[in-house]
Structure formats: structure tokens, C-alpha cells
Design a protein around this motif. Structure first.
Motif, mmCIF file in Angstrom:
data_model
loop_
_atom_site.group_PDB
_atom_site.id
_atom_site.type_symbol
_atom_site.label_atom_id
_atom_site.label_comp_id
_atom_site.label_asym_id
_atom_site.label_seq_id
_atom_site.Cartn_x
_atom_site.Cartn_y
_atom_site.Cartn_z
ATOM 1 N N ARG A 1 23.363 -10.472 26.369
ATOM 2 C CA ARG A 1 23.759 -9.793 25.022
ATOM 3 C C ARG A 1 24.868 -10.235 24.532
ATOM 4 N N GLU A 2 25.866 -10.803 25.222
ATOM 5 C CA GLU A 2 27.228 -11.330 24.766
ATOM 6 C C GLU A 2 26.894 -12.718 23.896
ATOM 7 N N GLU A 3 25.855 -13.547 24.419
ATOM 8 C CA GLU A 3 25.665 -14.720 23.586
ATOM 9 C C GLU A 3 24.998 -14.182 22.218
ATOM 10 N N ALA A 4 24.117 -13.189 22.350
ATOM 11 C CA ALA A 4 23.446 -12.779 21.003
ATOM 12 C C ALA A 4 24.373 -12.206 20.090
ATOM 13 N N LEU A 5 25.396 -11.394 20.448
ATOM 14 C CA LEU A 5 26.523 -11.146 19.652
ATOM 15 C C LEU A 5 27.171 -12.112 18.934
ATOM 16 N N LYS A 6 27.248 -13.223 19.558
ATOM 17 C CA LYS A 6 27.899 -14.404 18.794
ATOM 18 C C LYS A 6 27.028 -14.764 17.868
ATOM 19 N N VAL A 7 25.693 -14.871 17.940
ATOM 20 C CA VAL A 7 24.822 -15.411 17.078
ATOM 21 C C VAL A 7 24.637 -14.523 16.017
ATOM 22 N N LEU A 8 24.943 -13.070 15.951
ATOM 23 C CA LEU A 8 24.900 -12.130 14.990
ATOM 24 C C LEU A 8 26.403 -12.032 14.331
ATOM 25 N N ASN B 1 27.856 -15.186 7.719
ATOM 26 C CA ASN B 1 27.243 -16.011 6.470
ATOM 27 C C ASN B 1 26.863 -15.196 5.431
ATOM 28 N N CYS B 2 26.449 -13.809 5.778
ATOM 29 C CA CYS B 2 26.121 -12.977 4.684
ATOM 30 C C CYS B 2 26.930 -12.718 3.562
ATOM 31 N N GLY B 3 28.149 -12.971 4.083
ATOM 32 C CA GLY B 3 29.372 -12.740 3.160
ATOM 33 C C GLY B 3 29.537 -11.337 2.481
ATOM 34 N N ARG B 4 30.352 -11.044 1.658
ATOM 35 C CA ARG B 4 30.695 -9.764 0.899
ATOM 36 C C ARG B 4 30.124 -9.762 -0.429
ATOM 37 N N THR B 5 29.228 -8.756 -0.688
ATOM 38 C CA THR B 5 29.141 -8.509 -1.963
ATOM 39 C C THR B 5 29.364 -6.954 -2.373
ATOM 40 N N THR B 6 28.748 -5.892 -2.487
ATOM 41 C CA THR B 6 29.157 -4.790 -2.751
ATOM 42 C C THR B 6 29.792 -4.228 -1.506
ATOM 43 N N HIS B 7 29.086 -4.394 -0.415
ATOM 44 C CA HIS B 7 29.732 -4.086 1.053
ATOM 45 C C HIS B 7 29.435 -4.921 2.075
ATOM 46 N N ALA B 8 30.512 -5.056 2.668
ATOM 47 C CA ALA B 8 30.161 -6.231 3.811
ATOM 48 C C ALA B 8 29.196 -5.879 4.845
ATOM 49 N N TYR B 9 28.599 -6.719 5.530
ATOM 50 C CA TYR B 9 27.635 -6.491 6.597
ATOM 51 C C TYR B 9 28.498 -6.553 7.804
ATOM 52 N N THR B 10 28.780 -5.362 8.713
ATOM 53 C CA THR B 10 29.566 -5.506 9.913
ATOM 54 C C THR B 10 29.122 -5.586 11.094
ATOM 55 N N MET B 11 29.896 -6.215 12.031
ATOM 56 C CA MET B 11 29.416 -6.353 13.489
ATOM 57 C C MET B 11 29.049 -4.918 14.033
ATOM 58 N N ARG B 12 29.326 -3.695 13.630
ATOM 59 C CA ARG B 12 29.060 -2.552 14.207
ATOM 60 C C ARG B 12 27.597 -2.336 13.610
ATOM 61 N N GLU B 13 27.175 -2.747 12.536
ATOM 62 C CA GLU B 13 25.850 -2.730 12.204
ATOM 63 C C GLU B 13 24.728 -3.821 12.912
ATOM 64 N N ALA B 14 25.377 -4.825 13.079
ATOM 65 C CA ALA B 14 24.527 -5.940 13.767
ATOM 66 C C ALA B 14 24.382 -5.629 15.256
ATOM 67 N N SER B 15 25.399 -5.196 15.866
ATOM 68 C CA SER B 15 25.477 -4.631 17.252
ATOM 69 C C SER B 15 24.531 -3.607 17.457
ATOM 70 N N ALA B 16 24.508 -2.327 16.605
ATOM 71 C CA ALA B 16 23.592 -1.507 16.743
ATOM 72 C C ALA B 16 22.079 -1.988 16.831
ATOM 73 N N THR B 17 22.078 -2.812 15.882
ATOM 74 C CA THR B 17 20.667 -3.441 15.697
ATOM 75 C C THR B 17 20.128 -4.165 16.806
ATOM 76 N N LEU B 18 21.076 -4.731 17.424
ATOM 77 C CA LEU B 18 20.938 -5.752 18.599
ATOM 78 C C LEU B 18 20.426 -4.755 19.844
ATOM 79 N N ASP B 19 21.376 -3.670 19.896
ATOM 80 C CA ASP B 19 21.212 -2.930 21.407
ATOM 81 C C ASP B 19 19.765 -2.299 21.225
ATOM 82 N N TRP B 20 19.362 -1.906 19.725
ATOM 83 C CA TRP B 20 18.037 -1.271 19.716
ATOM 84 C C TRP B 20 17.035 -2.318 20.154
ATOM 85 N N VAL B 21 17.272 -3.403 19.895
ATOM 86 C CA VAL B 21 16.076 -4.405 20.333
ATOM 87 C C VAL B 21 16.212 -4.525 21.642
#
Length: 100
Positions: free
Chosen positions: A37-44, A50-70
Motif C-alpha cells: 500500500r505504501e508504494e502504491a500511495l507513492k504512485v498515486l 500530474n493531474c494538476g489543478r483545474t476547477t478542483h484539485a485531485y487530492t491524495m484523500r480521494e486517491a487513497s480512498a480509491t486505493l483502499d477500496w481496490v
């Protein structure tokens, strides 16, 4: 899976509206490659930056929740067709391991 052309393209970042799907694909690739999981979090973390910020930033909280689900699932499929349907990639990679 992380060495596939399609996954590298997603890791480079995707536009708003597709970021969740990109994160899901990356999370599944990490899962399939048996990354801790720790290595996967580095990838995410790289993906989120890399997704950058448009209207809303893509946060690590969102990424972490998706990773945990998987990672809570015992079996996850990696489907190129689904990534094409979601608009993440335009077609199968030259080195596609799924299409073989």
C-alpha cells in the motif's frame, strides 16, 4: 501492469472528469503488481500531482480512498476495454498483456 503503455499514459495525468477512473486503473495496476500500500500511495501521489489543478484539485484523500477500496477486494480485474470506454486511452497498447 505499471509498465504498460496505457498505465504510463494515465500516470502522466488525466483531465478533470476522468481522474477517478484514472486513479482506479492505477490502483488496480498496483494491486495486480502486488505493490504494498505504501508504494502504491507513492504512485498515486505522482498521479495526483500530474493531474494538476483545474476547477478542483485531485487530492491524495480521494486517491487513497480509491486505493483502499481496490486493496480491500480479493480479486480485481484490469480491463483495457473499460479504460477505452472511459476515455482514458484511445486503444490497446502495442505491448498489451490483456489482448495477447
Amino acid at each position: 501492469f505499471l509498465n504498460q503503455e496505457c498505465v504510463k499514459k494515465i500516470l502522466a495525468g488525466v483531465q478533470e472528469g476522468k481522474r477517478y477512473y484514472g486513479c482506479m486503473a492505477l490502483s488496480i495496476a498496483c494491486f495486480k503488481d502486488r505493490l504494498p500500500r505504501e508504494e502504491a500511495l507513492k504512485v498515486l501521489s505522482e498521479y495526483a500531482a500530474n493531474c494538476g489543478r483545474t476547477t478542483h484539485a485531485y487530492t491524495m484523500r480521494e486517491a487513497s480512498a480509491t486505493l483502499d477500496w481496490v486493496y480491500r477486494r480479493s480479486r480485481m480485474g484490469f480491463y483495457c476495454k473499460r479504460m477505452i470506454e472511459q476515455g482514458l486511452i484511445s486503444g490497446y497498447c502495442g505491448n498489451c498483456i490483456i489482448k495477447r
